[in-house]
Design a protein around this motif. Structure first.
Motif, PDB file in Angstrom:
ATOM      1  N   TYR A 194      -6.827   1.132  -6.294  1.00 20.18           N
ATOM      2  CA  TYR A 194      -5.955   0.111  -5.722  1.00 20.18           C
ATOM      3  C   TYR A 194      -5.840   0.230  -4.220  1.00 20.18           C
ATOM      4  O   TYR A 194      -6.063  -0.735  -3.493  1.00 20.18           O
ATOM      5  N   VAL A 195      -5.490   1.425  -3.735  1.00 21.58           N
ATOM      6  CA  VAL A 195      -5.326   1.578  -2.287  1.00 21.58           C
ATOM      7  C   VAL A 195      -6.679   1.486  -1.589  1.00 21.58           C
ATOM      8  O   VAL A 195      -6.835   0.807  -0.581  1.00 21.58           O
ATOM      9  N   GLY A 196      -7.685   2.166  -2.152  1.00 21.50           N
ATOM     10  CA  GLY A 196      -8.970   2.272  -1.450  1.00 21.50           C
ATOM     11  C   GLY A 196      -9.840   1.047  -1.545  1.00 21.50           C
ATOM     12  O   GLY A 196     -10.665   0.812  -0.673  1.00 21.50           O
ATOM     13  N   ALA A 197      -9.716   0.253  -2.602  1.00 23.52           N
ATOM     14  CA  ALA A 197     -10.616  -0.892  -2.738  1.00 23.52           C
ATOM     15  C   ALA A 197      -9.867  -2.211  -2.856  1.00 23.52           C
ATOM     16  O   ALA A 197     -10.046  -3.116  -2.041  1.00 23.52           O
ATOM     17  N   VAL A 221       0.845  -1.197   0.000  1.00 19.55           N
ATOM     18  CA  VAL A 221       0.000   0.000   0.000  1.00 19.55           C
ATOM     19  C   VAL A 221       0.882   1.250   0.000  1.00 19.55           C
ATOM     20  O   VAL A 221       0.646   2.205  -0.755  1.00 19.55           O
ATOM     21  N   MET A 252      -6.651  -3.176  -2.414  1.00 19.65           N
ATOM     22  CA  MET A 252      -5.754  -3.577  -1.332  1.00 19.65           C
ATOM     23  C   MET A 252      -6.512  -3.811  -0.030  1.00 19.65           C
ATOM     24  O   MET A 252      -6.076  -4.596   0.803  1.00 19.65           O
ATOM     25  N   VAL A 253      -7.660  -3.145   0.144  1.00 17.66           N
ATOM     26  CA  VAL A 253      -8.454  -3.403   1.347  1.00 17.66           C
ATOM     27  C   VAL A 253      -8.941  -4.845   1.330  1.00 17.66           C
ATOM     28  O   VAL A 253      -8.839  -5.575   2.325  1.00 17.66           O
ATOM     29  N   LEU A 254      -9.436  -5.280   0.167  1.00 17.61           N
ATOM     30  CA  LEU A 254      -9.914  -6.660   0.065  1.00 17.61           C
ATOM     31  C   LEU A 254      -8.754  -7.639   0.196  1.00 17.61           C
ATOM     32  O   LEU A 254      -8.881  -8.702   0.802  1.00 17.61           O
ATOM     33  N   ILE A 256      -4.866   5.623  -6.257  1.00 19.08           N
ATOM     34  CA  ILE A 256      -5.178   5.590  -4.817  1.00 19.08           C
ATOM     35  C   ILE A 256      -6.604   5.106  -4.598  1.00 19.08           C
ATOM     36  O   ILE A 256      -6.869   4.254  -3.759  1.00 19.08           O
ATOM     37  N   MET A 257      -7.538   5.631  -5.414  1.00 15.48           N
ATOM     38  CA  MET A 257      -8.948   5.319  -5.215  1.00 15.48           C
ATOM     39  C   MET A 257      -9.213   3.830  -5.463  1.00 15.48           C
ATOM     40  O   MET A 257      -9.874   3.171  -4.669  1.00 15.48           O
ATOM     41  N   PHE A 305       1.128   4.242  -2.785  1.00 22.07           N
ATOM     42  CA  PHE A 305       0.947   5.643  -2.428  1.00 22.07           C
ATOM     43  C   PHE A 305       2.066   6.498  -2.994  1.00 22.07           C
ATOM     44  O   PHE A 305       1.838   7.568  -3.561  1.00 22.07           O
TER      45      PHE A 305
END
Lengths: 209, 361
Positions: A62-65, A36, A67-69, A59-60, A40
Motif C-alpha cells: 500500500y505505502v510503496g506501490a 500514507v 499510494m505512490v500511484l 507498507i510494501m 504506516f
C-alpha cells in the motif's frame, strides 16, 4: 505501564490524527500523504501484535506501490476544492447514518460473544516463531484452492483493466527494439567505389627548414 | 561485545559503578541500541563521503583526467571541503513552493536509506536487529524511498522537478517488482527470510566442501537473477545509465533543481547511501556476505567490504561507460524483459529444487 503500551498509545494517537486529517485537509495531496502516515502507523500497530508479515506487506504494497500511484494521479488532477465541498450539508445525513451504522457494527463485533476480548487471550509467541512461515503453510496447503482462485481472479482483473484502457492510435510511431538491434551496417550505409584522387607532383622544396 | 563494554565501565568507575548501574539498567537496552546505530551510521556516512571522492577519481582516470587533487594530500580532503561548503550554503525556498512538504522531501529521501541498515548483517552476530522477516523489511523500507523524490518534485512547484517526480515513481515501482521477484528465488533456495540465515545457507554445498566456497554462493546457480538484481539495483538508485530522473541534459537535475545547501546534500547522501545499501544487499543475497571465497582463508567482515567495494566500482564503471537509456527503453527492459525472465526462472528453480538433481537439501 509497559513500554509496549506506551508505543501502542503513540501509534494509535497518530493514526487517529492522520485519519482525521485525511478528511479535513484542504489540499488533496496533503490528504493522500496523511493517509500514507495512517497506513504506516497501522503497520506499526500490527507489528506490536506480532503480525510482522501483514505489517510489512501493508507498507510494501500500500505505502510503496498503491499510494505512490494514488499520489501520482492526485498531483496531476486539478481538483476544485470549492466544488467538492458544495454538497457537504445535503450529503451529511446520509454520511452520518452510514458512519453510525459502521460504529454500531464494530461495537457488536468487538463486544459480542464470539469476538470479545475474552475469546482472544494475549499470546506470547517464542522469538523464533515465523509469522510468514505459518501464513504460507496454511495458504499453500489448507487454502490452496481458494488462494489459487483468488490469484486467477486478480490476474483476470489486471488483463481486463489493461484491455479496457488500451486504445491504440492509428498514427502511432512505435519502434521495435529487436529490429533495431538486428540492423546491419550495410542496411543503412552504402559504400561507393570512386576513382582515387590523383596526387599532383610536389612542388620543389623550399629551403631553410 | 556488550559484556566487554560493561566490564570496562565497571573497572573504570570502580565502587561507584553499582549505584550508577542501578540507575542505568532500565534504559540500558535503549542506550546500547543507540550506540550500535552510531557505530553503523558514522562509518556509513564516511563511506558516502569517500565514495563521492572515489567516484570522481575513477571517472577521472577512465576519461584520462586526474580528478580532484588540490584539497589535502592527493585531494583526500575534497569530500570534507564539499560537505563544509554545502553545510554553510543558504537553504532557499521557492516562493510558490509548499514549504512543509519542501522540507519533508529530503527527509523522506534520506530516512529509508539509513533505516534499511538496521537488518544488514556485517559478520556473524554483527547486526542491529536480527529479525526473521529481514528481507521483507528491506523491501518495505526501500519501497518508501520513492516518496522523497515525489514529494520534493511536487512541493517545488516547478516543471522540471515534477517531470522527475513522474519519471521516478514509474521507474522505481517497475524495478522494485523485478527486484522483489529476483529475491524470491533467493528465498526459495535459502528457505529463510532472515539475512543471516541466507548468508549461512550459502556456506554449504559441493564446491564449499571442496574448499571453493565462491562457487557455492547463490550467484552461480541463480546467475540470471544475479544479473537482474544488480541491473535493477542500478535502476532503483537512479544511477547512470538509468538516471533519467536526474537527466541533467533533459530536465536539468530533476527533483533537485530547486534545492540548495544542506537540503540538496540530503538527496546526495541518500543516493550514495542507497548505492552502498544495494551493494551490501547484492553481496549478502548473491555473493555470500562475509563468507570467504576459498576454504583456507577465514571468513569475516573484510570479505563483505571487498565485495561491496567491487559492486560499487561496477556502479561507477558503468556510469563512466554507458550513455543514458531512453525512457521507453527503461520501461521496456523492466516490464518486458526482467519481469518475464524472473517469473520463468522462479519456475525453473522450483522444478530444479523438487527434482532429484537438486543441489539444495
Amino acid at each position: 505501564m509497559e513500554f509496549k503500551t506506551i508505543l501502542f498509545y503513540i501509534f494509535s494517537a497518530v493514526t487517529i490524527f492522520a485519519a482525521l486529517r485525511v478528511i479535513t485537509a484542504r489540499n488533496p495531496v496533503h490528504a493522500v500523504l496523511f493517509l500514507v502516515l495512517a497506513f504506516f502507523n497501522v503497520a506499526a500497530l500490527w507489528m506490536l501484535l506480532q503480525a510482522e508479515f501483514l505489517a510489512l506487506a501493508l507498507i510494501m504494497v500500500y505505502v510503496g506501490a498503491v499510494m505512490v500511484l494514488f499520489l501520482f494521479v492526485v498531483m496531476m488532477l486539478d481538483i476544485n476544492i470549492e466544488r467538492v465541498r458544495q454538497g457537504f450539508w445535503s450529503n451529511l445525513p446520509l454520511g452520518a447514518f452510514v458512519g453510525l451504522l459502521m460504529v454500531a457494527e464494530m461495537g457488536v463485533v468487538l463486544s459480542g460473544r464470539y469476538f470479545g476480548l475474552a475469546n482472544f487471550p494475549a499470546q506470547n509467541l517464542p522469538a523464533d516463531y515465523s509469522n510468514t512461515k505459518e501464513l504460507a503453510r496454511v495458504l499453500y496447503t489448507e487454502f490452496a484452492y481458494p488462494f489459487e482462485i483468488a490469484s486467477v481472479i486478480l490476474l483476470v482483473a489486471i488483463v481486463v483493466a489493461v484491455m479496457l484502457t488500451l486504445r491504440r492510435r492509428k498514427d502511432t510511431k512505435a519502434m521495435n527494439p529487436a529490429d533495431q538491434i538486428a540492423v546491419k551496417a550495410k542496411d543503412r550505409m552504402r559504400l561507393v567505389k570512386m576513382a582515387p584522387e590523383v596526387e599532383l607532383p610536389v612542388a620543389a622544396k623550399k629551403g631553410g627548414e | 561485545m556488550e559484556a566487554t563494554v560493561l566490564g570496562f565501565f565497571e573497572w573504570l568507575w570502580g565502587p561507584l559503578w553499582a549505584p550508577l548501574w542501578a540507575l542505568l539498567e532500565p534504559v540500558w537496552p535503549l542506550i546500547w541500541t543507540l550506540v550500535k546505530i552510531v557505530l553503523i551510521l558514522v562509518p556509513l556516512l564516511l563511506s558516502v563521503a569517500y565514495l563521492t571522492f572515489w567516484e570522481r577519481k575513477i571517472i577521472g582516470w577512465m576519461q584520462v583526467r586526474i580528478g580532484p587533487n588540490r584539497v589535502g594530500p592527493w585531494g583526500l580532503l575534497q569530500p570534507i571541503a564539499d560537505g563544509m561548503k554545502l553545510f554553510f550554503k543558504e537553504v532557499l525556498f521557492p516562493s510558490a513552493a509548499d514549504k512543509k512538504l519542501f522540507i519533508l522531501g529530503p527527509i523522506m529521501a534520506i530516512a529509508p536509506a539509513l533505516a534499511a541498515w538496521a537488518v544488514i548483517p556485517f559478520a556473524p552476530g554483527w547486526v542491529l536487529a536480527n529479525v526473521n522477516a529481514g528481507v521483507l523489511y528491506l523491501l518495505a523500507i526501500s519501497s518508501v524511498g520513492v516518496y522523497g523524490i515525489i514529494i520534493s518534485g511536487w512541493a517545488s512547484n516547478s516543471k522540471y522537478p515534477f517531470f522527475a517526480a513522474m519519471r521516478a515513481s514509474a521507474q522505481m515501482i517497475s524495478y522494485e517488482i523485478s527486484m522483489g521477484l529476483a529475491l524470491i528465488t533467493v528465498l526459495m533456495v535459502s528457505n529463510s527470510l532472515n539475512l543471516t540465515e541466507i548468508v549461512v545457507a550459502q556456506s554449504a554445498g559441493r564446491f564449499a566442501d571442496m574448499g571453493l566456497g565462491a562457487l557455492s554462493w547463490n550467484w552461480l546457480p541463480l546467475l540470471p537473477m544475479f544479473g537482474v538484481y544488480l541491473i535493477s539495483g542500478v535502476a532503483e538508485t537512479n544511477r547512470a545509465p538509468f538516471d533519467v530522473v536526474e537527466g541533467e541534459s533533459e530536465i536539468v537535475a530533476g527533483h533537485m533543481v530547486e534545492y540548495s545547501g544542506m537540503s540538496f546534500a540530503m538527496f546526495f547522501l541518500a543516493e550514495y547511501a542507497n548505492m552502498i545499501l544495494i551493494a551490501a544487499m547484492t553481496s549478502i543475497f548473491f555473493l555470500g556476505g562475509w563468507l570467504s571465497p576459498v576454504g583456507f582463508l577465514p571468513d569475516g567482515f573484510h570479505w563483505l567490504a571487498v565485495k561491496m567495494a567491487s559492486i560499487l566500482f561496477f556502479f561507477l564503471w558503468i556510469r563512466a561507460t554507458f550513455p543514458r537509456y531512453r525512457y521507453d527503453h527503461i520501461m521496456r527492459l523492466g516490464w518486458k524483459v526482467f519481469v518475464p525472465l524472473t517469473l520463468v526462472w522462479i519456475l525453473v528453480v522450483g522444478v530444479w529444487m523438487m527434482s532429484p538433481l537438486t543441489i539444495w537439501k
